[in-house]
Motif scaffolding. Structure first.
Motif, PDB file in Angstrom:
ATOM      1  N   ALA A 179       0.499  12.460  -2.526  1.00  0.00           N
ATOM      2  CA  ALA A 179       1.584  11.857  -3.309  1.00  0.00           C
ATOM      3  C   ALA A 179       1.098  10.573  -3.981  1.00  0.00           C
ATOM      4  O   ALA A 179       0.205   9.891  -3.466  1.00  0.00           O
ATOM      5  N   ARG A 203       1.965  16.554  -7.906  1.00  0.00           N
ATOM      6  CA  ARG A 203       1.947  17.827  -8.618  1.00  0.00           C
ATOM      7  C   ARG A 203       1.694  18.952  -7.607  1.00  0.00           C
ATOM      8  O   ARG A 203       2.373  19.944  -7.590  1.00  0.00           O
ATOM      9  N   LEU A 234      10.330  15.338  -1.911  1.00  0.00           N
ATOM     10  CA  LEU A 234       9.004  15.468  -2.529  1.00  0.00           C
ATOM     11  C   LEU A 234       8.473  16.894  -2.377  1.00  0.00           C
ATOM     12  O   LEU A 234       7.980  17.506  -3.332  1.00  0.00           O
ATOM     13  N   GLN A 293      12.852   9.734  -6.300  1.00  0.00           N
ATOM     14  CA  GLN A 293      13.131   8.376  -6.740  1.00  0.00           C
ATOM     15  C   GLN A 293      14.157   7.781  -5.795  1.00  0.00           C
ATOM     16  O   GLN A 293      15.227   8.361  -5.587  1.00  0.00           O
ATOM     17  N   CYS A 345      16.386  14.794  -7.768  1.00  0.00           N
ATOM     18  CA  CYS A 345      15.345  14.297  -6.862  1.00  0.00           C
ATOM     19  C   CYS A 345      15.490  12.799  -6.596  1.00  0.00           C
ATOM     20  O   CYS A 345      14.550  12.154  -6.184  1.00  0.00           O
ATOM     21  N   ASP A 346      16.704  12.270  -6.828  1.00  0.00           N
ATOM     22  CA  ASP A 346      16.883  10.823  -6.592  1.00  0.00           C
ATOM     23  C   ASP A 346      17.943  10.573  -5.519  1.00  0.00           C
ATOM     24  O   ASP A 346      18.872  11.358  -5.358  1.00  0.00           O
ATOM     25  N   GLU A 358       8.785  15.416  -6.727  1.00  0.00           N
ATOM     26  CA  GLU A 358       9.095  14.092  -7.258  1.00  0.00           C
ATOM     27  C   GLU A 358      10.282  13.511  -6.492  1.00  0.00           C
ATOM     28  O   GLU A 358      11.180  14.253  -6.095  1.00  0.00           O
ATOM     29  N   HIS A 400       9.055   5.308  -7.058  1.00  0.00           N
ATOM     30  CA  HIS A 400       8.964   6.585  -7.760  1.00  0.00           C
ATOM     31  C   HIS A 400       7.745   7.289  -7.200  1.00  0.00           C
ATOM     32  O   HIS A 400       6.640   6.753  -7.187  1.00  0.00           O
ATOM     33  N   CYS A 401       7.960   8.471  -6.681  1.00  0.00           N
ATOM     34  CA  CYS A 401       6.869   9.171  -5.993  1.00  0.00           C
ATOM     35  C   CYS A 401       6.716  10.559  -6.611  1.00  0.00           C
ATOM     36  O   CYS A 401       7.705  11.269  -6.805  1.00  0.00           O
ATOM     37  N   THR A 402       5.475  10.925  -6.928  1.00  0.00           N
ATOM     38  CA  THR A 402       5.242  12.251  -7.501  1.00  0.00           C
ATOM     39  C   THR A 402       4.068  12.936  -6.797  1.00  0.00           C
ATOM     40  O   THR A 402       3.191  12.274  -6.252  1.00  0.00           O
TER      41      THR A 402
END
Ligand code: UD1
Length: 418
Positions: free
Chosen positions: A135, A149, A102, A109, A81-82, A107, A145-147
């Motif tokens: 987000a 759930r 995302l 990065q 996810c980066d 997630e 850094h993005c998350t």
């Protein structure tokens, strides 16, 4: 480094087919990871920016293959996810992967895209839109850094109709529970193309091409095939080249509506334009004249990406033309290079004033950015003598083979690999 040699002075005459749109392919490649399946994308141009997008997809774990003009992306194997910093630096529009990664992984990065050749290019609208969809962002040592759930549908209002932020919102909204409404959305043809691609994957997207785009999320998505629209800025470039050099050219695979503002400016300058089916023909026999002020604006206004190329085509026109660049700061870096060929251009902030000159002479010049580089090719085609154009890696970002295309149109353009 490779360079172009351009012998100017002769009118253009010939026909060329316009390749697929860079600005469509990039968001579509990013969105393809939503399917977790196999997507085949045709009419995909071989460009440096497309190559960067492919390298990002492979880094994420996708299996990608290119056969003729079809890119096949198998995202079932995606596991990362980066986006590596080196790839972010190579292509600022890598930020278009934000919403897609995302939505797929929960997630992301990536490093923050900083300043670039067109002045600062902030991503606040992208971040704000994705925050609306649930987000959460944190910045650590220059990395974002993005998350999320669970992404949730929301009302996204864009303060300006950003193309990239509209695309990121549409892509992320496909993974949201419920209905997302994007207001003040960008209306570019590439947004419509992205919507067609998302629908082909099974998404429920309405209103693309208008200022309000609605996405009902969490539809089951699957692999698909899609043909990318043709590149309106490449078509505009070749129209401007023919307008500048004179002669008669025919371009096929062109959507005339998408190039109509550029075509109208060239018609005002004295060119004759005719469209039939998916082809457009430009003829210019007499002298070019100056035109009314050109203000760049979001679609359907005059495209900022065509500002430099239209300017280059008017350098020898009779009279004075004014350009007002409303989208990007610092988008007149090509002006100093054009001046080396004898162009008379004065800039002040967002305004550039072009006074037509009788002659341009060949000069060694350097591309400062993608469209500024194409503008140098146009100017060199109308200059006396042979110009050497360096730093053409900028041009390679958006034109599959400008030298070959110009030769098809009768231009004397050679690429020298060193
Ligand atoms: C896209 C195109 C690019 C074109 C531009 C404008 C792609 C890959 N690139 O770029 O060729 O020149 O549209 O037509 O499709 N802005 C903000 N905050 C943000 C995002 C944008 O302030 O978060 C501002 C920008 O600084 C600029 C304006 O909004 O002044 C428009 O930018 P935007 O439409 O986002 O351009 P891109 O999507 O980067």
């Amino acid at each position: 480094m490779s360079y172009l040699l351009v012998k100017g002075g002769a009118p253009l005459c010939g026909e060329v087919r316009i390749h697929g749109a860079k600005n469509s392919v990039l968001p579509i490649l990013a969105a393809s990871v939503l399917a977790a399946d196999v997507c085949a994308i045709s009419n995909c141009p071989h460009l440096r920016d497309v190559d960067v997008a492919v390298r990002i997809l492979r880094h994420l774990g996708c299996i990608v293959s290119f056969s003729d003009d079809t890119l096949t992306v198998d995202s079932r194997t995606m596991h990362r996810c980066d986006v590596p910093d080196a790839l972010m630096r190579e292509m600022r529009s890598s930020v278009i992967f934000l919403g897609a990664i995302l939505a797929r992984m929960g997630e992301v990065q990536m490093s923050c895209p900083g300043g670039c050749e067109l002045g600062p290019r902030p991503i606040d609208l992208h971040i704000g839109a994705l925050e609306t969809l649930g987000a959460q962002f944190a910045e650590r040592g220059g990395a974002l850094h993005c998350t999320a759930r669970q992404l949730r549908a929301g009302e996204v209002f864009l303060a300006t109709p950003s193309v990239g932020a509209t695309e990121n919102s549409m892509i992320a909204a496909c993974a949201c529970d419920g209905e997302t409404v994007i207001s003040n959305a960008a209306r570019e043809p590439e947004i419509v193309d992205l919507a067609h691609f998302l629908r082909a994957m099974g998404a429920d997207v309405c209103g693309a091409g208008t200022s309000t785009v609605t996405v009902r999320g969490r539809c089951p998505l699957h692999g698909c095939t899609h043909r990318v629209i043709s590149d309106r800025i490449v078509a505009s470039t070749y129209l401007c080249a023919a307008g500048a050099a004179g002669g008669q050219v025919r371009l096929s695979a062109v959507d005339y509506r998408a190039v109509s503002t550029v075509a109208a400016a060239l018609a005002e300058a004295g060119c004759r334009l005719e469209s039939d089916g998916d082809a457009v023909q430009l003829t210019r026999r007499g002298e070019l004249r100056a035109i009314r002020p050109v203000h760049t604006a979001p679609y359907p206004g005059f495209p900022t990406d065509a500002q430099a190329i239209l300017m280059a085509s008017l350098l020898k026109s009779r009279g004075t033309s004014v350009f007002v660049e409303n989208i990007f700061e610092n988008r007149y870096r090509h002006v100093d290079e054009l001046a080396r060929m004898g162009a008379d251009i004065r800039t002040a902030g967002r305004v550039a004033v072009v006074c037509g000159v009788r002659r341009l002479q060949a000069a060694p010049v350097r591309c400062t950015d993608l469209r500024g580089g194409a503008a140098l090719v146009i100017a060199a085609l109308t200059a006396e003598g042979e110009s050497r154009i360096e730093c053409i890696e900028h041009i390679d970002r958006g034109y599959a083979d400008i030298a070959r295309d110009m030769r098809c149109l009768g231009g004397c353009v050679e690429r020298v690999e060193t």
